[in-house]
Design a protein around this motif. Structure first.
Motif, short mmCIF file in Angstrom:
data_model
loop_
_atom_site.label_atom_id
_atom_site.label_comp_id
_atom_site.label_asym_id
_atom_site.label_seq_id
_atom_site.Cartn_x
_atom_site.Cartn_y
_atom_site.Cartn_z
N SER A 47 11.05 -3.15 -10.71
CA SER A 47 12.23 -3.25 -10.66
C SER A 47 13.29 -4.30 -9.91
CB SER A 47 12.87 -2.23 -10.17
OG SER A 47 12.28 -0.65 -9.90
N SER A 48 11.52 -5.02 -8.70
CA SER A 48 12.67 -6.17 -8.41
C SER A 48 12.99 -7.33 -8.94
CB SER A 48 11.75 -6.55 -7.03
OG SER A 48 12.44 -5.34 -6.50
N GLY A 49 12.20 -7.64 -10.29
CA GLY A 49 11.54 -8.59 -11.24
C GLY A 49 12.77 -8.87 -11.99
N LEU A 50 12.77 -7.88 -12.19
CA LEU A 50 14.23 -7.21 -13.59
C LEU A 50 15.35 -8.03 -12.69
CD1 LEU A 50 15.04 -6.39 -16.68
CD2 LEU A 50 15.35 -3.91 -15.52
N ARG A 71 0.86 -0.70 -0.01
CA ARG A 71 0.12 -0.07 -0.07
C ARG A 71 0.99 1.76 0.01
NH1 ARG A 71 -5.76 -1.01 2.40
NH2 ARG A 71 -5.80 -3.14 1.80
N LEU A 72 2.29 0.99 0.12
CA LEU A 72 2.75 1.58 -0.05
C LEU A 72 3.08 2.84 -2.31
CD1 LEU A 72 5.65 1.16 2.82
CD2 LEU A 72 3.68 2.84 2.92
N PRO A 73 3.96 3.63 -1.17
CA PRO A 73 3.47 4.45 -3.33
C PRO A 73 4.49 4.11 -3.75
CG PRO A 73 3.45 6.98 -1.06
CD PRO A 73 4.08 4.59 -0.34
N ARG A 74 4.55 3.71 -4.96
CA ARG A 74 4.76 3.48 -6.19
C ARG A 74 5.76 1.73 -5.66
NH1 ARG A 74 7.36 7.96 -4.67
NH2 ARG A 74 9.01 7.00 -3.50
N PHE A 75 4.70 0.65 -5.37
CA PHE A 75 4.51 -0.47 -4.87
C PHE A 75 4.83 -1.33 -6.23
CE2 PHE A 75 2.69 -4.81 -4.54
CZ PHE A 75 3.66 -5.46 -3.74
N CYS A 121 15.03 -14.02 -2.93
CA CYS A 121 14.47 -13.32 -1.90
C CYS A 121 15.26 -11.89 -1.65
CB CYS A 121 14.88 -13.76 -0.51
SG CYS A 121 13.94 -15.16 -0.37
N ALA A 122 16.72 -11.82 -1.98
CA ALA A 122 17.79 -10.72 -2.33
C ALA A 122 16.81 -9.55 -3.33
CB ALA A 122 18.97 -11.05 -2.38
N ALA A 123 16.12 -9.89 -4.49
CA ALA A 123 15.94 -8.65 -4.92
C ALA A 123 14.17 -8.87 -4.34
CB ALA A 123 15.02 -9.51 -6.74
N PHE A 124 13.56 -9.06 -3.79
CA PHE A 124 12.81 -8.41 -3.82
C PHE A 124 13.05 -7.94 -2.02
CE2 PHE A 124 11.17 -10.71 -6.43
CZ PHE A 124 10.50 -10.25 -7.64
N LEU A 125 13.14 -8.83 -0.98
CA LEU A 125 13.55 -8.22 -0.47
C LEU A 125 14.83 -6.69 0.85
CD1 LEU A 125 12.93 -9.02 3.44
CD2 LEU A 125 14.28 -10.62 3.58
N VAL A 126 15.49 -7.30 -0.03
CA VAL A 126 15.72 -5.45 0.25
C VAL A 126 16.09 -4.46 -0.25
CG1 VAL A 126 17.94 -4.59 -0.26
CG2 VAL A 126 17.93 -6.66 -0.46
N PRO A 127 14.97 -3.95 -1.49
CA PRO A 127 14.17 -3.21 -1.29
C PRO A 127 13.03 -2.85 -0.78
CG PRO A 127 14.41 -4.28 -3.69
CD PRO A 127 14.46 -5.41 -2.21
N ALA A 128 12.05 -4.13 -0.35
CA ALA A 128 11.15 -3.87 0.39
C ALA A 128 11.47 -3.63 1.55
CB ALA A 128 10.62 -5.26 0.99
N VAL A 129 12.12 -3.85 2.69
CA VAL A 129 12.72 -3.36 3.98
C VAL A 129 13.11 -1.84 3.75
CG1 VAL A 129 14.88 -3.81 5.75
CG2 VAL A 129 13.47 -5.69 4.73
N TYR A 130 13.76 -1.44 2.68
CA TYR A 130 14.22 0.28 2.48
C TYR A 130 13.47 -0.14 2.68
CZ TYR A 130 16.66 4.15 1.17
OH TYR A 130 16.80 5.33 0.45
#
Length: 105
Positions: free
Chosen positions: A33-36, A23-27, A83-92
């Motif tokens: 970006s995470s998928g790429l 629900r946060l902006p630019r999901f 996990c790194a591709a999706f978790l790192v941006p989500a935590v940030y």
């Protein structure tokens, strides 16, 4: 099947934290970006894991694997770059969207 059980908590944590940012902006942009990034990391993992296994730098005991492989690499190896591709941006995103202490004052 030890390795799939080791990977499971990382995958579950990644899904939970990533969904927490839905629900946060630019999901959508972040997911694209995470998928790429995930595609690139999986490609690199595919090439280099197969290469390292082929030259016998390391091996996996078959009794600890799911049995599914991409080339010589077990599919469990691909969970970490995903996990790194999706978790790192989500935590940030979660940390950068949290109110700072000076905002509370």
């Amino acid at each position: 099947m030890t390795y799939p059980l080791i990977v499971l908590p990382f995958v579950v944590l990644t899904v939970i934290v990533t969904l927490a940012t839905a629900r946060l902006p630019r999901f959508r942009r972040r997911m694209a970006s995470s998928g790429l990034t995930a595609l690139v990391l999986v490609g690199l993992t595919l090439v280099f894991d197969n290469l390292m296994i082929a030259v016998d730098l390391f091996s996996y005991p078959p009794e600890h694997l799911s049995g599914l492989k991409l080339g010589l690499a077990p599919v469990e190896d691909f969970a970490y770059p995903l996990c790194a591709a999706f978790l790192v941006p989500a935590v940030y995103t979660l940390l950068s969207s949290a109110p700072s202490p000076k905002d509370a004052a």
